[in-house]
Design a protein around this motif. Structure first.
Motif: not given
Length: 815
Positions: A400-426
């Motif tokens: 429940g340490n909010q600082d650690s949770i917030d740090y990882y929620l704001n940490l960039p990492h590879p994600v796959k997102l929706f795109g109309y021309d196919g999945p987008i990786e960022r």
């Protein structure tokens, strides 16, 4: 206790006499008699042991498969789903298995299997005694190997002897458990050999065996590893699949290519040793690489994914069939048509790309999650993140340490997102990915035949992979599309399309349960003003005039409107409040389209039908659409006919909100009647269009995943600009297809005598003289429980314009 003691004593005496008689056989007998007696005794004891194991004598050995289960094996099979025109669209499964016939598998596979797993397959009766003794001899030498025949493996695979059946009390003794399990396999193998031919055994084995990678049976394995069919498998591919059977993970060609190659070559050498390959052929095949075309099939492949999710619930909750779609091997023939489904998906994709471009240009970099005062909703994105599994994971990981949770929620990492021309990786943080995804606009579309109620197309949203919630069954405010039920109730109570009401200001005192007092509710028209004109109900419906809809609803009685809507197909709870006339209650798209279908079907109501036929694994039809409940008359024919004219009026009346549909269907005006109704809820959160023809009814909803995300102007967010084109593209595509010429229909002439002048109204002309009712304020009260509603209103003579009260109260704008 005395009776039990007496029985045990009698049993012991019988054993004593039997043992005494047995000893007499050995006394003063030649050696060959003693040998014969010993052999006979061993045989009898073996038979008794086998019977004791199979019948679970005194619960010592655990339950075994029954003869009935052997004669009627029930293995877990995938259920396949087809469209009405027999196009395969997907399957349900726990174990991905689709059985094939013996002749549908290349003979090379069977020969490879026999040469590797059971070379004396055609010479034994379930148990290979020679292999058994050889295995025992090798085990004494410290070189243990298996001796199970194909039939024994079939028993193990098909009946799960080692997992689904216990080994009883004796199974708790170390070393005895495996003996009991093997014994059950021996007995089962013998019974199967007695009941089935060798070809049947090979077929059942090929259909039940696990090839790893969630591929059960040869059909799925051939598709998974080589993207082919069992009939087209090559020799080297058969060798790979048979080689997998020894260890499906260790010899998996995707995970351990080298080990799989070695095992494949061992299998090919077995074929050579048995004379089924020449040395030259074997050497040539051993040098070939494994031409893998690997793809694991999952349950969310195929077409109409949202529909398939609804379908399984429909089978369980509506059809109430006692089946398991994941294991019963059903063939489910749905009411969808493959080409109509494809047309719907094209229409959705085409329009939603346009909507998204407009939405992005409209908001730019401004966050669209705003309240009614156009202020950004604080912590909106963070609140969404709190509901995600990743947040629960981080919360547990960091106590429940909010600082650690917030740090990882704001940490960039590879994600796959929706795109109309196919999945987008960022590279993107979790919070930024939420910001990206919530900006998408969403939709639902469904079309059905109004007479039969067969659902022909169903699109639940723009991407099932990214959003699982089906917008066809999601609950949203219907806006002015609900006016159909208001006017239907009014016409049933005696009004007619050509009756007139005044488009003028109306203020209602409404009891607000949240505030605990009366408030003034003054609905406005979508254009922001009142003409003061007297207009026909047909024109008011077509132009979606809110003031007249509210007046008609109150004149008819909101309870009557609710009762009419429920009869026509609306199952959702409806609030007994004046704003219901403008669609303030939440409903779903499916029931709205069904309600409109009731009008088109001359007032006959029935539930939407999703299934045409279901066939079980033995080819028996267990459900047929012919047995669906008969339609009931929800509206009088006269009411339904006049509402059909109202719907057609939305395409004819000057200024009607549905006129934009002509740009899609003008070429079919001579052959087909069109009608429909737009709808837009408060703040443009929900945009609707439900279109009708005599042969098809379809509806589209467009909006944000969250109600606070929407266009800020009616020019961009109203139903005629967002939802109507989905129906337009779809019906244009359908009517232009030669296969669907039967949907080009005109509404028939009335079968009852209905005066022409009550529905064939003169087109609306502004500023006509008032000849109908005018309204002053209306008091609207709800009791403390919120159940009983009483309305008090007064019908007054027309007032002069300067006497009309000003509209300063907050208003709800609906189209």
């Amino acid at each position: 206790m005395k009776q039990l003691r007496a029985i045990m004593q009698a049993f012991c005496r019988a054993l004593g006499r039997l043992w005494a008689g047995y000893r007499n056989l050995y006394t003063h007998r030649p050696w060959y008699v003693k040998v014969a007696v010993a052999v006979a005794t061993a045989f009898v004891l073996l038979v008794l042991y086998l019977l004791a194991v199979w019948f679970n004598f005194l619960w010592f050995f655990g339950k075994s498969p029954t003869v009935h289960s052997i004669m009627n094996p029930e293995i877990s099979e995938a259920s396949e789903i087809y469209t009405e025109d027999s196009v395969y669209i997907g399957k349900y499964f726990n174990e991905n298995r689709s059985p094939v016939k013996f002749e549908e598998v290349t003979p090379v596979f069977y020969q490879t299997l026999i040469d590797t797993e059971d070379e004396r397959f055609y010479r034994h009766h379930g148990v290979d005694v020679q292999a058994l003794f050889a295995a025992l001899k090798d085990s004494f030498r410290g070189n243990a190997r298996g001796a199970s025949t194909i039939t024994q493996q079939l028993v193990k695979n098909m009946f799960r002897v080692r997992t689904h059946y216990s080994t009883g009390l004796l199974g708790r003794i170390p070393g005895v458990k495996i003996l009991i399990m093997k014994t059950k396999e021996w007995i089962g193998a013998f019974l199967i050999e007695m009941a089935y031919s060798k070809e049947d055994i090979l077929r059942m084995y090929a259909n039940t065996v696990d090839f790893g990678s969630n591929a059960y049976g040869i059909k799925t394995a051939a598709k998974t590893y080589f993207n082919t069919t069992p009939a087209l498998l090559k020799t080297e591919e058969c060798a790979v699949l048979v080689g997998l059977l020894k260890a499906t993970t260790y010899y998996n060609p995707r995970l351990h290519y080298g080990q799989s190659m070695k095992r494949r070559n061992v299998v090919l050498r077995n074929l050579q040793a048995q004379g089924h390959l020449s040395p030259q052929q074997c050497d040539s095949l051993c040098r070939l690489p494994i031409a893998l075309n690997f793809k694991v099939e999952n349950a969310y492949e195929g077409d109409a994914l949202y529909f398939r999710e609804e379908l399984k619930d429909y089978i369980k909750n509506v059809l109430k069939l006692d089946v398991d779609v994941y294991s019963d091997g059903l063939k489910i023939y749905t009411t969808l048509h493959s080409e109509m489904q494809a047309a719907a998906e094209r229409a959705v994709n085409k329009q939603m790309r346009i909507i998204q471009q407009r939405f992005d240009a409209h908001w730019g970099n401004t966050p669209p999650w705003q309240d009614e005062r156009h202020l950004e909703i604080p912590h909106f994105i963070e609140d969404i993140a709190h509901r995600l599994p990743v947040y629960k994971y981080l919360e547990n990981k960091f106590n429940g340490n909010q600082d650690s949770i917030d740090y990882y929620l704001n940490l960039p990492h590879p994600v796959k997102l929706f795109g109309y021309d196919g999945p987008i990786e960022r590279q993107m943080s979790t919070l930024d990915s939420i910001r990206y995804m919530v900006r998408f606009m969403h939709t639902g579309f469904v079309a059905m035949e109004p007479q039969s109620r067969k659902v022909k197309a169903w699109v639940g949203d723009i991407s099932f992979d990214s959003w699982k919630m089906d917008k066809v069954t999601a609950m949203r405010q219907s806006g002015s599309t609900f006016k159909l039920f208001v006017y239907a109730a009014a016409i049933q109570n005696g009004l007619a399309p050509c009756d007139r009401r005044q488009d003028s200001y109306v203020a209602l005192k409404v009891f607000d349960k949240n505030k605990g007092r009366e408030v003034l509710w003054a609905p406005h028209n979508a254009n922001g003003y009142f003409t003061g004109d007297s207009m026909t109900l047909r024109a008011a419906f077509g132009q979606s005039v809110n003031s007249i809809a509210v007046k008609v609803g109150l004149e008819t009685g909101i309870p009557n409107v609710i009762e009419t809507a429920h009869r026509m197909g609306i199952h959702s709870p409806l609030d007994n409040v004046p704003s219901l006339s403008l669609g303030s209650s939440d409903v779903n798209l499916l029931e709205m389209v069904n309600g409109y279908s009731t009008v088109v079907a001359d007032g006959k109501y029935s539930e939407p039908l999703l299934v045409a036929r279901i066939v079980d694994r033995r080819g028996r039809t267990i459900y047929d659409i012919k047995n669906a409940p008969a339609a009931t008359q929800a509206l009088p024919y006269r009411t339904a006919f006049l509402m059909q004219e109202m719907l057609k009026g939305s395409m004819r009346e000057p200024g009607s909100t549905g006129m934009a549909l002509w740009s899609y269907v003008r070429p079919f005006d001579c052959t087909t009647d069109f009608g429909g109704k737009t709808g837009t809820s408060n703040n443009h959160s929900d945009a609707w269009y439900i279109g009708v023809t005599p042969g098809l009814v379809g509806g589209a909803w467009v909006g944000g995943e969250y109600r606070c995300i929407h266009f800020r102007t009616g020019a961009l967010g109203q139903g005629s600009r967002t939802a109507l084109p989905v129906w337009g593209y779809f019906i244009q595509d359908i009517l232009d297809n030669p296969k669907f010429q039967h949907y080009q229909q005109k509404f028939p002439k009335p079968v009852e005598e209905i005066p022409l002048d009550c529905y064939n109204c003169p087109l609306y002309q502004p500023h006509e003289e008032e000849d109908s009712l005018s309204w002053d304020s209306v008091s609207f009260y709800v009791d403390e429980q919120g159940d009983t509603v009483t309305t008090h209103h007064m019908r007054l003579q027309p007032k002069s314009e300067e006497e009309t009260p000003s509209a300063e109260a907050p208003v709800e704008v609906t189209e």
